[in-house]
Motif scaffolding. Structure first.
Motif: not given
Ligand code: AMP
Length: 219
Positions: A16-39
């Motif tokens: 849903q965050a992805d859908l809203c991000a592209s519909f409203f031109s927002l940046l999707h910030i997932s802390t889980g993904q930020i942490l996985r990128d760091e891992i």
């Protein structure tokens, strides 16, 4: 627009965050993904985060907020969707001060709910494209062509390391115990909207747009 998405693992808030991000031109910030990128960077900080995530435990606030602020500082846009943050009452205050510094206010907080039995299938069947991180599920959302990512045509997939049954049980336990005061706080502020996450993604997206009072053709 500043949106906050709360929900147990596997409730579909990332989709849903992805859908809203592209519909409203927002940046999707997932802390889980930020942490996985760091891992994936295999730094000592990454290893520390990895150990906690595998256990299904929360990562300390100082680590999460530092990484989050870095991400926000390096980005521009109409606004943000915070996915998986805040998860505790302390993180609620941290988010308030981050937004205050930017002179921004929360628009709405969506709290997704779903039966644990469905969560189990969603999480244990989940797999992710290694290159573009598109999310699939062997029961509910397989790739259109076997072993080929619908989005980037990548051929390599992986399971998230914390998507094991043991870790999931712990993540659910942590989620339910920590989220109650967060929801109470946002309810009192008048920001909270509950969303039944058992429907198809397009139906849920429509509900979200309705709750945001989006009119036909507005975006
Ligand atoms: P998620 O992708 O949101 O399910 O998050 C995966 C894992 O990352 C969680 O089980 C936690 O270990 C960690 N995590 C994600 N967001 C947070 C947060 N806001 N605070 C602490 N830990 C987090």
């Amino acid at each position: 627009m500043i949106l906050v998405f709360l929900g147990p693992p596997g409730c579909g808030k990332g989709t849903q965050a992805d859908l809203c991000a592209s519909f409203f031109s927002l940046l999707h910030i997932s802390t889980g993904q930020i942490l996985r990128d760091e891992i994936e960077k295999k730094t000592s900080l990454g290893n520390e985060i990895d150990n906690l995530c595998r256990l299904g435990s929360l990562v300390p606030d100082s680590i999460v907020t530092n990484l989050l602020e870095e991400k926000i500082a390096s980005s521009q846009g109409n606004g943000f969707i915070f996915d998986g943050f805040p998860r505790t009452l302390n993180q609620v205050s941290l988010l308030s001060s981050i937004l205050e510094k930017k002179g921004r206010l929360i628009t709405k907080v969506f709290s997704f709910f779903l039966d644990d039995s469905i969560i189990l299938k969603r999480i244990l069947g989940r797999f992710v494209c290694k290159s573009c991180k598109a999310i699939y599920n062997e029961y509910f959302k397989p790739t259109k062509v076997r072993q080929l990512c619908d989005v980037c045509l990548g051929k390599d997939f992986e399971k998230r390391l914390d998507d094991s049954e043991e870790s999931l049980k712990n993540r659910l336990k942590t989620y339910y115990s920590e989220i109650k005061p967060v929801k109470d706080y946002y309810t009192k502020k008048g920001f909270l909207e509950e969303v039944n996450a058992s429907f198809e993604p397009d139906v849920i997206f429509k509900i979200i747009k309705e709750k945001l009072a989006v009119k036909e053709g507005e975006y």
